[in-house]
Design an enzyme around this catalytic site. Structure first.
Site, PDB file in Angstrom:
ATOM      1  CB  THR A  67       4.919 -10.071  53.371  1.00  0.00           C
ATOM      2  OG1 THR A  67       4.516  -8.710  53.281  1.00  0.00           O
ATOM      3  CG2 THR A  67       4.189 -10.768  54.478  1.00  0.00           C
ATOM      4  CE  LYS A  71       7.215  -8.051  50.575  1.00  0.00           C
ATOM      5  NZ  LYS A  71       6.285  -7.144  49.950  1.00  0.00           N
TER       6      LYS A  71
HETATM    7  N1  LIG Z   1      -1.152  -5.580  47.707  1.00  0.00           N
HETATM    8  C1  LIG Z   1      -0.130  -6.405  47.712  1.00  0.00           C
HETATM    9  O1  LIG Z   1      -0.070  -7.405  46.981  1.00  0.00           O
HETATM   10  C2  LIG Z   1       1.041  -6.083  48.568  1.00  0.00           C
HETATM   11  C3  LIG Z   1       2.281  -6.662  48.308  1.00  0.00           C
HETATM   12  C4  LIG Z   1       3.353  -6.312  49.107  1.00  0.00           C
HETATM   13  C5  LIG Z   1       3.188  -5.424  50.156  1.00  0.00           C
HETATM   14  N2  LIG Z   1       1.974  -4.883  50.394  1.00  0.00           N
HETATM   15  C6  LIG Z   1       1.805  -3.920  51.488  1.00  0.00           C
HETATM   16  O2  LIG Z   1       2.721  -2.855  51.278  1.00  0.00           O
HETATM   17  C7  LIG Z   1       3.076  -2.278  52.519  1.00  0.00           C
HETATM   18  C8  LIG Z   1       4.570  -2.004  52.569  1.00  0.00           C
HETATM   19  O3  LIG Z   1       5.262  -3.242  52.537  1.00  0.00           O
HETATM   20  P1  LIG Z   1       6.849  -3.289  52.390  1.00  0.00           P
HETATM   21  O4  LIG Z   1       7.209  -4.700  52.212  1.00  0.00           O
HETATM   22  O5  LIG Z   1       7.319  -2.304  51.387  1.00  0.00           O
HETATM   23  O6  LIG Z   1       7.309  -2.788  53.846  1.00  0.00           O
HETATM   24  P2  LIG Z   1       8.683  -2.103  54.253  1.00  0.00           P
HETATM   25  O7  LIG Z   1       9.795  -2.558  53.393  1.00  0.00           O
HETATM   26  O8  LIG Z   1       8.785  -2.259  55.743  1.00  0.00           O
HETATM   27  O9  LIG Z   1       8.452  -0.534  53.917  1.00  0.00           O
HETATM   28  C9  LIG Z   1       7.526   0.230  54.635  1.00  0.00           C
HETATM   29  C10 LIG Z   1       7.407   1.612  54.005  1.00  0.00           C
HETATM   30  O10 LIG Z   1       6.422   2.359  54.714  1.00  0.00           O
HETATM   31  C11 LIG Z   1       7.015   3.527  55.299  1.00  0.00           C
HETATM   32  N3  LIG Z   1       6.444   3.768  56.605  1.00  0.00           N
HETATM   33  C12 LIG Z   1       6.198   2.847  57.574  1.00  0.00           C
HETATM   34  N4  LIG Z   1       5.683   3.442  58.668  1.00  0.00           N
HETATM   35  C13 LIG Z   1       5.613   4.768  58.375  1.00  0.00           C
HETATM   36  C14 LIG Z   1       5.166   5.899  59.108  1.00  0.00           C
HETATM   37  N5  LIG Z   1       4.703   5.791  60.349  1.00  0.00           N
HETATM   38  N6  LIG Z   1       5.224   7.107  58.503  1.00  0.00           N
HETATM   39  C15 LIG Z   1       5.695   7.233  57.249  1.00  0.00           C
HETATM   40  N7  LIG Z   1       6.136   6.193  56.502  1.00  0.00           N
HETATM   41  C16 LIG Z   1       6.096   4.978  57.077  1.00  0.00           C
HETATM   42  C17 LIG Z   1       8.470   3.203  55.379  1.00  0.00           C
HETATM   43  O11 LIG Z   1       9.224   4.406  55.483  1.00  0.00           O
HETATM   44  P3  LIG Z   1      10.746   4.382  56.073  1.00  0.00           P
HETATM   45  O12 LIG Z   1      11.606   3.917  54.949  1.00  0.00           O
HETATM   46  O13 LIG Z   1      10.975   5.771  56.473  1.00  0.00           O
HETATM   47  O14 LIG Z   1      10.746   3.419  57.224  1.00  0.00           O
HETATM   48  C18 LIG Z   1       8.691   2.446  54.069  1.00  0.00           C
HETATM   49  O15 LIG Z   1       8.742   3.311  52.987  1.00  0.00           O
HETATM   50  C19 LIG Z   1       2.591  -3.255  53.599  1.00  0.00           C
HETATM   51  O16 LIG Z   1       1.466  -2.715  54.211  1.00  0.00           O
HETATM   52  C20 LIG Z   1       2.189  -4.491  52.832  1.00  0.00           C
HETATM   53  O17 LIG Z   1       1.084  -5.129  53.431  1.00  0.00           O
HETATM   54  C21 LIG Z   1       0.905  -5.187  49.629  1.00  0.00           C
END
Ligand SMILES: NC(=O)c1ccc[n+]([C@@H]2O[C@H](COP(=O)([O-])OP(=O)(O)OC[C@H]3O[C@@H](n4cnc5c(N)ncnc54)[C@H](OP(=O)(O)O)[C@@H]3O)[C@@H](O)[C@H]2O)c1
Length: 266
Positions: A67, A71
Site C-alpha cells: 500500500t 503500489k
Molecule cells: N479501502 C480500501 O480497501 C483501500 C485500498 C487501497 C487504498 N485505500 C486508501 O486510498 C488512499 C489512496 O491510496 P493510493 O494507494 O491511491 O495512494 P497514492 O497512489 O499515493 O495516491 C494518493 C492520491 O491522493 C491525492 N492526494 C494526496 N494528498 C493530497 C492533498 N493534500 N490534496 C489533494 N490531493 C491529495 C494524490 O494526488 P496527487 O496525484 O496530486 O499527488 C493522489 O491522487 C489511501 O488513503 C489508502 O489508505 C483504501
C-alpha cells in the site's frame, strides 16, 4: 497460535499505523482455521528494493500486501506482472512462488466494485466523479469503466495525472466517456473519494459539500476514520454513503486466494 509452520504475509507501507488489513486478514485466517498471519512492515520508499530482494529468500512468506506509497514502484521489482496490475500500472499484492519468484497483481478495483455491488450499488450506466489519480483511484477508474459506467470524470490535484489516467481508461474502455475535470459533483450519480484526503483530521474535504445533492451516492476509500468528514457531510446532505471498509472486505477472499492462504475449496 503462531508455530513453525505458520505462513507469513506482510503488508508494506509508509506510514503503516493506519492500515486495517492485518485486523481483517487475521480475523479471516482465524475464522477459517488457516495457519497464516499478517504482520505490518514499515518500509520507506528507498527500502522497497532491498525488502523485495529479501522476500525472495523467505521461504515461509506467502507474499505481501502493498500500500501507500509503494503500489506503482513494486512493479519494477517483480518477475511477473498480472494483467490487471499491468493495465492499472500499480499492484497491491505480491505472491512469492515456491521458487522465490515474485508475482504481483492489483485487486483494489475489483474490491471497490465488489463492495459497491454487495451493498446494492451498481455503477453500470451511472455518471461518476472520481477524485484522485493515484494507485487506488487508477484501479477504481478501470473497474468502473469495465463495469459499464456511462461517464467518468477524474479530478486530481496533479491534473496531468488525471489526464493521463483518463486517456488510458478511455483507450481500454471506449464505451465510457472518460475525461479529466474539476472536482465539481454537479450532475453526477456517484462521487468517489479515491485520494488520501480524509486520513488526517486537518485534511480538507475533497469536494465542496455544499454542491452535494440527495440523489448522489458518495463513496470513500479511506478506512480510518471509518466515517470521514466527506462521509459525514454527504450523509448530512441526504446522500447515500458507502464506506472505505467495504472495499477491503470485498478483497479479503481475493487476496487470500492469490496469496495461497485461502481455505480449501474457497
Ligand atoms: N479501502 C480500501 O480497501 C483501500 C485500498 C487501497 C487504498 N485505500 C486508501 O486510498 C488512499 C489512496 O491510496 P493510493 O494507494 O491511491 O495512494 P497514492 O497512489 O499515493 O495516491 C494518493 C492520491 O491522493 C491525492 N492526494 C494526496 N494528498 C493530497 C492533498 N493534500 N490534496 C489533494 N490531493 C491529495 C494524490 O494526488 P496527487 O496525484 O496530486 O499527488 C493522489 O491522487 C489511501 O488513503 C489508502 O489508505 C483504501
Amino acid at each position: 497460535m503462531i508455530t513453525g509452520t505458520t505462513r507469513v504475509v506482510g503488508i508494506i507501507a509508509d506510514p503503516v499505523a493506519q492500515v486495517r488489513s492485518p485486523q481483517v486478514m487475521n480475523a479471516y485466517f482465524a475464522k477459517h482455521g488457516i495457519d497464516a498471519i499478517m504482520v505490518p512492515m514499515h518500509v520507506p520508499p528507498d527500502g522497497v528494493s532491498s525488502v523485495l530482494a529479501a522476500a525472495r529468500q523467505l521461504r515461509n512468506l506467502a507474499g505481501l500486501i502493498v500500500t501507500v506509497p509503494h503500489k506503482t514502484r513494486v512493479l519494477e521489482f517483480c518477475d511477473d506482472v498480472c494483467e490487471q496490475a499491468r493495465l492499472v500500472g500499480a499492484a497491491n499484492a505480491i505472491r512469492r512462488t515456491a521458487e522465490g519468484q515474485l508475482v504481483c497483481d492489483m485487486f483494489d478495483g475489483q474490491g471497490f466494485l465488489g463492495g459497491l455491488l454487495a451493498n446494492g450499488i451498481d455503477p453500470r450506466g451511472q455518471k461518476v466523479l472520481l477524485l484522485g489519480a493515484g494507485g487506488a483511484a487508477s484501479a477504481i477508474a478501470f473497474a468502473l469503466a469495465a463495469r459499464g459506467a456511462s461517464a467518468l470524470t477524474i479530478a486530481n490535484r496533479t491534473q496531468e495525472k488525471a489526464r493521463a489516467l483518463a486517456t488510458r481508461v478511455a483507450s481500454a474502455f471506449p464505451a465510457c466517456r472518460v475525461q479529466d475535470g474539476p472536482p465539481d459533483p454537479k450532475g453526477f450519480d456517484l462521487v468517489v473519494n479515491g485520494t488520501s484526503l480524509g486520513l488526517k483530521k486537518e485534511d480538507p474535504i475533497p469536494v465542496d459539500p455544499k454542491l452535494l445533492e440527495p440523489t448522489m451516492t458518495v463513496a470513500e476509500v479511506i478506512m480510518k476514520p471509518e466515517r470521514t468528514a466527506l462521509i459525514e457531510a454527504a450523509a448530512s446532505k441526504g446522500c447515500r454513503v458507502h464506506l472505505g471498509r467495504h472495499m477491503l472486505e470485498a478483497q479479503v477472499r481475493l487476496l487470500a486466494e492469490f496469496l495461497g492462504v485461502a481455505p480449501e475449496g474457497a
